[in-house]
Design an enzyme around this catalytic site. Structure first.
Site, PDB file in Angstrom:
ATOM      1  N   GLY A   1      -1.242 -10.164  -3.926  1.00 41.39           N
ATOM      2  CA  GLY A   1      -1.063  -9.060  -2.961  1.00 41.39           C
ATOM      3  C   GLY A   1      -2.318  -8.730  -2.181  1.00 41.39           C
TER       4      GLY A   1
ATOM      5  N   ASP B   1      -9.628 -10.185  10.118  1.00 38.53           N
ATOM      6  CA  ASP B   1      -9.566  -8.958   9.315  1.00 38.53           C
ATOM      7  C   ASP B   1     -10.980  -8.385   9.123  1.00 38.53           C
ATOM      8  OD1 ASP B   1      -8.047  -7.175   7.271  1.00 38.53           O
ATOM      9  OD2 ASP B   1      -9.669  -8.045   6.093  1.00 38.53           O
TER      10      ASP B   1
ATOM     11  N   GLY C   1     -10.999  -1.106   1.049  1.00 33.11           N
ATOM     12  CA  GLY C   1     -10.019  -0.695   0.038  1.00 33.11           C
ATOM     13  C   GLY C   1     -10.477   0.516  -0.747  1.00 33.11           C
TER      14      GLY C   1
ATOM     15  N   GLU D   1      -9.989   6.141   5.510  1.00 33.99           N
ATOM     16  CA  GLU D   1     -10.860   5.633   4.436  1.00 33.99           C
ATOM     17  C   GLU D   1     -10.393   4.270   3.927  1.00 33.99           C
ATOM     18  OE1 GLU D   1     -13.772   7.263   2.965  1.00 33.99           O
ATOM     19  OE2 GLU D   1     -13.848   5.170   2.337  1.00 33.99           O
TER      20      GLU D   1
ATOM     21  N   VAL E   1       0.832  -1.215   0.000  1.00 30.60           N
ATOM     22  CA  VAL E   1       0.000   0.000   0.000  1.00 30.60           C
ATOM     23  C   VAL E   1       0.868   1.267   0.000  1.00 30.60           C
ATOM     24  CG1 VAL E   1      -1.781   1.283   1.247  1.00 30.60           C
ATOM     25  CG2 VAL E   1      -1.908  -1.204   1.110  1.00 30.60           C
TER      26      VAL E   1
ATOM     27  N   LYS F   1     -12.773  -4.848  10.617  1.00 27.07           N
ATOM     28  CA  LYS F   1     -13.454  -3.892   9.733  1.00 27.07           C
ATOM     29  C   LYS F   1     -14.890  -3.621  10.203  1.00 27.07           C
ATOM     30  CE  LYS F   1     -10.555  -5.019   5.759  1.00 27.07           C
ATOM     31  NZ  LYS F   1     -10.373  -5.967   4.649  1.00 27.07           N
TER      32      LYS F   1
HETATM   33  N1  HSE Z   1      -6.255  -8.853   3.460  1.00 26.37           N
HETATM   34  C1  HSE Z   1      -7.249  -7.868   3.221  1.00 26.37           C
HETATM   35  C2  HSE Z   1      -8.307  -8.480   2.293  1.00 26.37           C
HETATM   36  C3  HSE Z   1      -6.633  -6.664   2.599  1.00 26.37           C
HETATM   37  O1  HSE Z   1      -8.037  -9.537   1.712  1.00 26.37           O
HETATM   38  O2  HSE Z   1      -9.378  -7.921   2.154  1.00 26.37           O
HETATM   39  C4  HSE Z   1      -7.500  -5.459   2.563  1.00 26.37           C
HETATM   40  O3  HSE Z   1      -7.864  -5.045   3.842  1.00 26.37           O
END
Ligand code: HSE
Length: 396
Positions: free
Chosen positions: A181, A195, A128, A123, A11, A199
């Site tokens: 990535g 993750d 993303g 943001e 990023v 969020k």
């Molecule tokens: N590892 C996260 C995903 C990256 O796959 O959504 C973006 O937050």
């Protein structure tokens, strides 16, 4: 106005690239010249047009009065939190793509930013490249949001899509996602649901104004999803998605969870495939609003970071409506006020145990709406006779 970028990974390097390649459009959106001033990384990058900007000591950035905005893309709580705190206390704006930092320390950093009349923006931390955070605190701030349901992890959505469409096995789909990535440095954060949990914690805190900590959100990833689940779901008109959900109950408490869920093929969420993310926002004034886009990857995420840089450059003062308070958000302990239908798969004929069900295949059922306590009782009964192979809620 000079910008410093912390971390030159996927990023961070994307942020530097956009600041250099799109300098004139970024500057014209910001209303002033935006210049890459420094990049912090412990590694050396010798062959870049901006190799001379690299520093390895954060104090060089902190002590440089020309650097007014710092963009962090290192990940992890420390040293990101210490850097963010000291930058805000020095009157510098701080923007980040680091969801762990925002989920754990968001309220604290927002309050420090407010006290010093600068901004802490994030943001890129959720969704993303989807314009999500600003939409929630700005465009939908009068909507009366009651529920959010999102596909918030690109890696797991990519894996599930490959398993559905091509029968690809889990390991090779994960390895593709890593090569592209999308995955976190440690992919267990993706596949175990952490993750997505961070969020939804951020979205819930933002929308309902109080911290909902990740450790208050029951979280289950996709590692137990089998090809049998996938094909049975498909044969009855569902797909399986990793959903992160949060809902405000009538007592103001928040019911949140992250888990795989069966999504009917006529739901807009079922058409969200590959690395795409989507968030369904339910509000009493607007009805359902769907926000959709690329939720991971270098340039979509970097573009969101740069949009925050532009926002900071344009905004003289602290943005007052982007805020939440610390202290327990009160995750619903009364989880039994919510009933859902479940897809259940067993090792034996359980039709006499699971009352009011629809049988959808051999030893596979969809229950009537039940609470989490009723599900626990059902699981116990099933385990007295054989094995419970799957239990996945339906999103309706
Ligand atoms: N590892 C996260 C995903 C990256 O796959 O959504 C973006 O937050």
């Amino acid at each position: 106005m000079k910008i410093a970028v912390l971390g030159h990974g996927t990023v961070g390097s994307g942020v530097a690239e956009i600041l250099l390649d799109k300098k004139s459009s970024v500057s014209s959106s910001a209303g002033k010249e935006i210049e890459l001033g420094a990049v912090l990384d412990i590694k050396k990058f010798d062959n870049l047009s901006y190799s001379d900007k690299f520093v390895s000591d954060f104090s060089k950035i902190l002590d440089d009065p020309e650097i007014e905005i710092i963009a962090e893309a290192m990940g992890g709580i420390e040293p990101a939190f210490t850097y963010a705190k000291s930058a805000l206390e020095r009157g510098k704006n701080f923007v980040t793509s680091n969801k762990e930092l925002v989920a754990e320390k968001g309220a604290k950093l927002l309050s420090i930013a407010r006290a010093h009349n600068v901004n802490f923006l994030f943001e890129a931390s959720v969704g993303g490249g989807i314009p999500l955070i600003r939409t929630l605190y700005s465009s939908l701030n009068a909507a009366g949001i009651s529920e959010i349901a999102g596909i918030l992890n690109g890696t797991t959505n990519y894996i599930l899509t490959k398993m559905f469409r091509f029968g690809t096995d889990y390991e090779s789909a994960l390895s593709d996602a890593q090569n592209l990535g999308y995955a976190e440095r440690d992919p267990s954060a993706d596949v175990l649901g952490w993750d997505a949990c961070r969020k939804i914690s951020i979205l819930s805190s933002l929308v309902w104004g109080k911290t909902l900590r990740p450790d208050e959100i029951p979280t289950e990833g996709i590692v137990n999803i089998t090809s049998d689940d996938v094909s049975l779901a498909e044969s009855c008109g569902f797909s399986i998605k990793l959903l992160a959900r949060a809902k405000q109950l009538s007592d103001g408490k928040i019911f949140a969870k992250v888990s795989p869920a069966l999504v009917k093929n006529d739901s807009p969420l079922s058409t969200v495939n590959d690395v795409f993310n989507a968030v369904l926002v339910r509000a009493d004034t607007t009805g359902d609003v769907l926000l959709y886009g690329k939720g991971a990857g270098k340039l979509p995420t970097a573009s969101a970071v740069v949009s925050d840089i532009i926002e900071c450059a344009k905004t003289e003062n602290n943005i007052k409506n982007l805020f939440w308070e610390d202290g327990a958000q009160s995750s619903a302990s009364e989880r039994d006020s919510v009933s859902e239908r479940y897809f259940i798969r067993t090792s034996f004929d359980a039709s006499s145990i699971i009352k009011d069900t629809e049988t959808i295949g051999t030893n596979a059922y969809i229950t009537s709406p039940i609470t989490e306590s009723e599900l626990s009782v059902l699981k116990e009964k099933i385990s007295e006779h054989g094995s419970l192979l799957s239990n996945i809620p339906l999103f309706e």
